[in-house]
Motif scaffolding. Structure first.
Motif, mmCIF file in Angstrom:
data_model
loop_
_atom_site.group_PDB
_atom_site.id
_atom_site.type_symbol
_atom_site.label_atom_id
_atom_site.label_comp_id
_atom_site.label_asym_id
_atom_site.label_seq_id
_atom_site.Cartn_x
_atom_site.Cartn_y
_atom_site.Cartn_z
ATOM 1 N N TYR A 1 0.845 -1.198 0.000
ATOM 2 C CA TYR A 1 0.000 0.000 0.000
ATOM 3 C C TYR A 1 0.882 1.251 0.000
ATOM 4 C CZ TYR A 1 -3.093 3.644 1.802
ATOM 5 O OH TYR A 1 -3.780 4.813 1.982
ATOM 6 N N THR A 2 1.913 1.245 0.827
ATOM 7 C CA THR A 2 2.807 2.401 0.924
ATOM 8 C C THR A 2 3.510 2.647 -0.406
ATOM 9 O OG1 THR A 2 3.120 2.010 3.286
ATOM 10 C CG2 THR A 2 4.756 3.386 2.185
ATOM 11 N N VAL A 3 4.029 1.596 -1.020
ATOM 12 C CA VAL A 3 4.694 1.747 -2.318
ATOM 13 C C VAL A 3 3.715 2.298 -3.347
ATOM 14 C CG1 VAL A 3 5.745 0.481 -4.238
ATOM 15 C CG2 VAL A 3 6.446 -0.017 -1.894
ATOM 16 N N CYS A 4 2.537 1.730 -3.408
ATOM 17 C CA CYS A 4 1.542 2.182 -4.386
ATOM 18 C C CYS A 4 1.102 3.612 -4.121
ATOM 19 C CB CYS A 4 0.336 1.239 -4.396
ATOM 20 S SG CYS A 4 0.694 -0.395 -5.051
ATOM 21 N N VAL B 1 -5.923 1.149 -7.781
ATOM 22 C CA VAL B 1 -5.759 0.391 -9.023
ATOM 23 C C VAL B 1 -4.389 -0.290 -9.027
ATOM 24 C CG1 VAL B 1 -5.562 0.576 -11.537
ATOM 25 C CG2 VAL B 1 -7.332 1.860 -10.320
ATOM 26 N N ALA B 2 -3.370 0.428 -8.591
ATOM 27 C CA ALA B 2 -2.028 -0.154 -8.511
ATOM 28 C C ALA B 2 -2.006 -1.328 -7.535
ATOM 29 C CB ALA B 2 -1.013 0.903 -8.103
ATOM 30 N N LEU C 1 7.420 -6.316 -3.277
ATOM 31 C CA LEU C 1 7.532 -4.853 -3.305
ATOM 32 C C LEU C 1 8.025 -4.369 -4.662
ATOM 33 C CD1 LEU C 1 8.851 -4.044 0.272
ATOM 34 C CD2 LEU C 1 6.520 -3.894 -0.616
ATOM 35 N N ASP C 2 8.863 -5.155 -5.312
ATOM 36 C CA ASP C 2 9.301 -4.828 -6.664
ATOM 37 C C ASP C 2 8.114 -4.848 -7.629
ATOM 38 O OD1 ASP C 2 11.274 -4.328 -8.733
ATOM 39 O OD2 ASP C 2 10.992 -6.419 -9.332
ATOM 40 N N VAL C 3 7.238 -5.817 -7.472
ATOM 41 C CA VAL C 3 6.022 -5.884 -8.293
ATOM 42 C C VAL C 3 5.157 -4.653 -8.027
ATOM 43 C CG1 VAL C 3 3.849 -7.129 -8.673
ATOM 44 C CG2 VAL C 3 6.003 -8.401 -8.485
ATOM 45 N N ALA C 4 4.991 -4.299 -6.760
ATOM 46 C CA ALA C 4 4.179 -3.125 -6.410
ATOM 47 C C ALA C 4 4.745 -1.856 -7.044
ATOM 48 C CB ALA C 4 4.090 -2.972 -4.896
ATOM 49 N N TYR C 5 6.057 -1.726 -6.996
ATOM 50 C CA TYR C 5 6.698 -0.556 -7.600
ATOM 51 C C TYR C 5 6.481 -0.542 -9.110
ATOM 52 C CZ TYR C 5 10.244 2.783 -9.037
ATOM 53 O OH TYR C 5 10.885 3.845 -9.611
ATOM 54 N N MET D 1 4.107 -1.975 -10.853
ATOM 55 C CA MET D 1 2.697 -1.718 -11.167
ATOM 56 C C MET D 1 2.340 -0.255 -10.898
ATOM 57 S SD MET D 1 1.438 -4.364 -12.442
ATOM 58 C CE MET D 1 2.443 -5.774 -12.818
ATOM 59 N N SER D 2 2.959 0.332 -9.912
ATOM 60 C CA SER D 2 2.682 1.729 -9.583
ATOM 61 C C SER D 2 3.240 2.679 -10.626
ATOM 62 C CB SER D 2 3.286 2.075 -8.220
ATOM 63 O OG SER D 2 2.662 1.330 -7.213
#
Length: 89
Positions: free
Chosen positions: A28-31, A41-42, A69-73, A75-76
């Motif tokens: 959530y924080t990364v997104c 959405v991210a 977290l790499d995936v989150a970044y 996607m963001s």
């Protein structure tokens, strides 16, 4: 946490929930910080990607937390729509 991701790769919904519960705040924080789109959405794109690609993500040598977290970044920062096409503008 690697064993949990392996279970997710095998289709274990309970393991997916446990992984989400463990990493939701961090993703959530990364997104929230990096998203070029609405951050919810991210988040959706991140966790859908994890569910669909868990088997491939298991092969990455990094710790599971860093992989997610790499995936989150990614996607963001992506300006692609959920179907993978780039948006105009």
């Amino acid at each position: 946490m690697r064993a949990t991701l392996v279970s997710v790769a095998a289709g274990d919904v309970i393991a997916f929930g446990a992984l989400y519960d463990h990493l939701a705040l961090a993703t959530y924080t990364v997104c929230r910080v990096w998203s070029r789109q609405p951050f919810d959405v991210a988040m959706q794109k991140t966790w859908l990607f994890v569910w669909v690609n868990a088997a491939t993500l298991c092969l990455r040598p990094s710790p599971t937390r860093m992989v997610i977290l790499d995936v989150a970044y990614a996607m963001s920062c992506s300006s692609a729509s959920p179907d993978g096409r780039r948006r105009a503008g």
